[in-house]
Design an enzyme around this catalytic site. Structure first.
Site, PDB file in Angstrom:
ATOM      1  N   ASP A   1       1.019  -0.895  -0.214  1.00  0.00           N
ATOM      2  CA  ASP A   1      -0.087  -0.139   0.325  1.00  0.00           C
ATOM      3  C   ASP A   1       0.984   0.643   0.421  1.00  0.00           C
ATOM      4  O   ASP A   1       1.549   1.277   0.413  1.00  0.00           O
ATOM      5  CB  ASP A   1      -0.828  -0.224   0.716  1.00  0.00           C
ATOM      6  CG  ASP A   1      -1.898   0.470   1.285  1.00  0.00           C
ATOM      7  OD1 ASP A   1      -2.764   1.186   0.182  1.00  0.00           O
ATOM      8  OD2 ASP A   1      -2.705   1.310   2.344  1.00  0.00           O
TER       9      ASP A   1
ATOM     10  N   HIS B   1       2.150   3.272  -8.727  1.00  0.00           N
ATOM     11  CA  HIS B   1       1.948   2.163  -9.556  1.00  0.00           C
ATOM     12  C   HIS B   1       3.014   1.377 -10.121  1.00  0.00           C
ATOM     13  O   HIS B   1       3.647   0.141 -10.236  1.00  0.00           O
ATOM     14  CB  HIS B   1       0.466   2.083 -10.388  1.00  0.00           C
ATOM     15  CG  HIS B   1      -0.295   2.143  -9.422  1.00  0.00           C
ATOM     16  ND1 HIS B   1      -1.076   1.405  -7.648  1.00  0.00           N
ATOM     17  CD2 HIS B   1      -1.913   3.097  -9.495  1.00  0.00           C
ATOM     18  CE1 HIS B   1      -1.948   2.179  -7.247  1.00  0.00           C
ATOM     19  NE2 HIS B   1      -3.024   2.394  -8.479  1.00  0.00           N
TER      20      HIS B   1
ATOM     21  N   LEU C   1      10.518 -20.116  -4.978  1.00  0.00           N
ATOM     22  CA  LEU C   1       9.522 -19.229  -4.358  1.00  0.00           C
ATOM     23  C   LEU C   1       8.254 -19.222  -4.792  1.00  0.00           C
ATOM     24  O   LEU C   1       8.322 -19.457  -6.405  1.00  0.00           O
ATOM     25  CB  LEU C   1      10.761 -18.142  -4.594  1.00  0.00           C
ATOM     26  CG  LEU C   1       9.391 -16.911  -3.789  1.00  0.00           C
ATOM     27  CD1 LEU C   1       9.019 -17.137  -2.474  1.00  0.00           C
ATOM     28  CD2 LEU C   1       9.600 -15.362  -4.175  1.00  0.00           C
TER      29      LEU C   1
HETATM   30  C1  IPE Z   1      -5.524  -2.857   0.010  1.00  0.00           C
HETATM   31  O1  IPE Z   1      -5.445  -1.494  -0.574  1.00  0.00           O
HETATM   32  C2  IPE Z   1      -5.507  -3.818  -1.074  1.00  0.00           C
HETATM   33  C3  IPE Z   1      -4.329  -3.518  -2.115  1.00  0.00           C
HETATM   34  C4  IPE Z   1      -3.111  -3.264  -1.569  1.00  0.00           C
HETATM   35  C5  IPE Z   1      -3.805  -4.330  -3.525  1.00  0.00           C
HETATM   36  P1  IPE Z   1      -6.116  -0.211  -0.075  1.00  0.00           P
HETATM   37  O2  IPE Z   1      -5.347   0.891  -0.341  1.00  0.00           O
HETATM   38  O3  IPE Z   1      -7.214  -0.439  -1.330  1.00  0.00           O
HETATM   39  O4  IPE Z   1      -7.166  -0.614   0.993  1.00  0.00           O
HETATM   40  P2  IPE Z   1      -7.692   0.369   2.034  1.00  0.00           P
HETATM   41  O5  IPE Z   1      -8.829   1.444   0.832  1.00  0.00           O
HETATM   42  O6  IPE Z   1      -6.933   1.765   2.001  1.00  0.00           O
HETATM   43  O7  IPE Z   1      -8.287  -0.429   3.285  1.00  0.00           O
HETATM   44  C1  IPE Z   2      -1.800   0.327  -3.303  1.00  0.00           C
HETATM   45  O1  IPE Z   2      -1.551   1.414  -3.464  1.00  0.00           O
HETATM   46  C2  IPE Z   2      -2.253  -1.097  -4.846  1.00  0.00           C
HETATM   47  C3  IPE Z   2      -3.148  -0.427  -5.005  1.00  0.00           C
HETATM   48  C4  IPE Z   2      -3.952  -0.676  -3.939  1.00  0.00           C
HETATM   49  C5  IPE Z   2      -3.529  -1.518  -6.385  1.00  0.00           C
HETATM   50  P1  IPE Z   2      -2.442   2.346  -3.410  1.00  0.00           P
HETATM   51  O2  IPE Z   2      -3.073   2.780  -4.945  1.00  0.00           O
HETATM   52  O3  IPE Z   2      -3.839   2.470  -2.045  1.00  0.00           O
HETATM   53  O4  IPE Z   2      -2.160   3.689  -2.998  1.00  0.00           O
HETATM   54  P2  IPE Z   2      -2.301   4.961  -1.425  1.00  0.00           P
HETATM   55  O5  IPE Z   2      -3.020   3.702  -0.724  1.00  0.00           O
HETATM   56  O6  IPE Z   2      -3.212   5.669  -2.417  1.00  0.00           O
HETATM   57  O7  IPE Z   2      -1.883   6.206  -1.288  1.00  0.00           O
HETATM   58 MG    MG Z   3      -4.280   2.088  -0.356  1.00  0.00          MG
END
Ligand code: IPE
Ligand code: IPE
Ligand code: MG
Length: 253
Positions: free
Chosen positions: A25, A42, A136
């Site tokens: 995240d 990303h 792995l």
């Molecule tokens: C969790 O991250 C899902 C992934 C890392 C794929 P999110 O960014 O979607 O989580 P929330 O919405 O903050 O809980």
């Molecule tokens: C995690 O990073 C990747 C996915 C959930 C696909 P985020 O896109 O949720 O990044 P933040 O949390 O908004 O910074």
């Molecule tokens: Mg996120």
């Protein structure tokens, strides 16, 4: 480099986690901090995936399970969803030769039928191309949520009872786990979440019953091998008691 080596030297190779799960995240915030579009985060996040995979593989960890896209992430702006799907497909195709070289087997869990065909086909091709790899197991959780997985398991168990394959009295923790998408894997020993939020976001709820949780404020694109080593070092300092007393655990070891 030297800093990483110092950290790697601190890892006790006889007490590695067998299975590490990661909630990757913070990509969006990483990009925003630089005045860039979320998608740049990303793109950068893919490099962290490569680093985590490489270190897991080099250390000899058996399973790495990465939360790449949740069921709930389908609710993001369509442009971001499209970009993510494209990126995931492209990245996996590009990385396939290296995965094979490193003996990494790609495994997929989630409602993949919701993925666009282009990305789906690329993922399946990589899964096939790495099927013979014995090192792995890198699992990507895509279009995945734990509640979805548990509901799917319940449906399959109900069908098995109905067809007489199993009886209602057979159902226990072990049988239930066999109906989950993670049926071939041990439960995660270590769950890492980057990005600063202390929550699980519908990830592996059943499987993390006794996992060690490690939350870091580091945003996923900044999570390199040294940060991963930090998580393993901290994991190795924890005492896993599984409900027993510390004295019991120490006696057993
Ligand atoms: C969790 O991250 C899902 C992934 C890392 C794929 P999110 O960014 O979607 O989580 P929330 O919405 O903050 O809980
Ligand atoms: C995690 O990073 C990747 C996915 C959930 C696909 P985020 O896109 O949720 O990044 P933040 O949390 O908004 O910074
Ligand atoms: Mg996120």
């Amino acid at each position: 480099m030297e800093e990483l080596q110092n950290k790697l030297n601190q890892i006790d190779m006889s007490r590695l986690p067998r299975h590490v799960a990661i909630i990757m995240d913070g990509n969006g915030r990483w990009a925003k901090l630089r005045g860039e579009d979320r998608c740049m985060g990303h793109v950068e996040g893919v490099n962290s995936v490569r680093k985590a995979t490489e270190l897991s593989s080099d250390l000899g960890i058996d399973y790495l399970t990465l939360y790449a896209f949740s069921t709930e992430n389908w609710n993001r702006p369509q442009q971001e969803v499209d970009a993510l799907m494209h990126l995931i497909g492209m990245a996996i195709e590009r990385e396939t030769p290296d995965l094979i070289k490193n003996n990494v087997h790609l495994n997929l869990i989630g409602a993949l039928d919701r993925m666009p065909k282009e990305a789906y086909d690329r993922l399946r091709r990589c899964e096939l191309a790495t099927a013979h790899c014995t090192g792995l197991t890198m699992t990507l959780a895509l279009s995945y949520s734990s509640r979805w997985e548990i509901v799917e398991a319940v449906k399959k168990i109900a069908a098995s009872v109905k067809s007489g394959k199993i009886s209602e009295t057979d159902i226990d923790d072990n049988i239930f786990a066999q109906y989950l998408a993670t049926c071939d894997m041990p439960d995660p020993d270590l769950l890492i979440r980057t990005g600063g939020d202390n929550r699980i976001s519908n990830y592996l709820l059943w499987q993390i019953a006794y996992s060690e949780l490690y939350f870091t404020r580091t945003l996923w694109p900044d999570f390199g091998k040294a940060e991963y080593a930090d998580a393993i070092i901290e994991y190795q300092q924890r005492e896993r008691r599984y409900g027993k007393t510390s004295e019991q655990v120490q006696q057993e070891s």
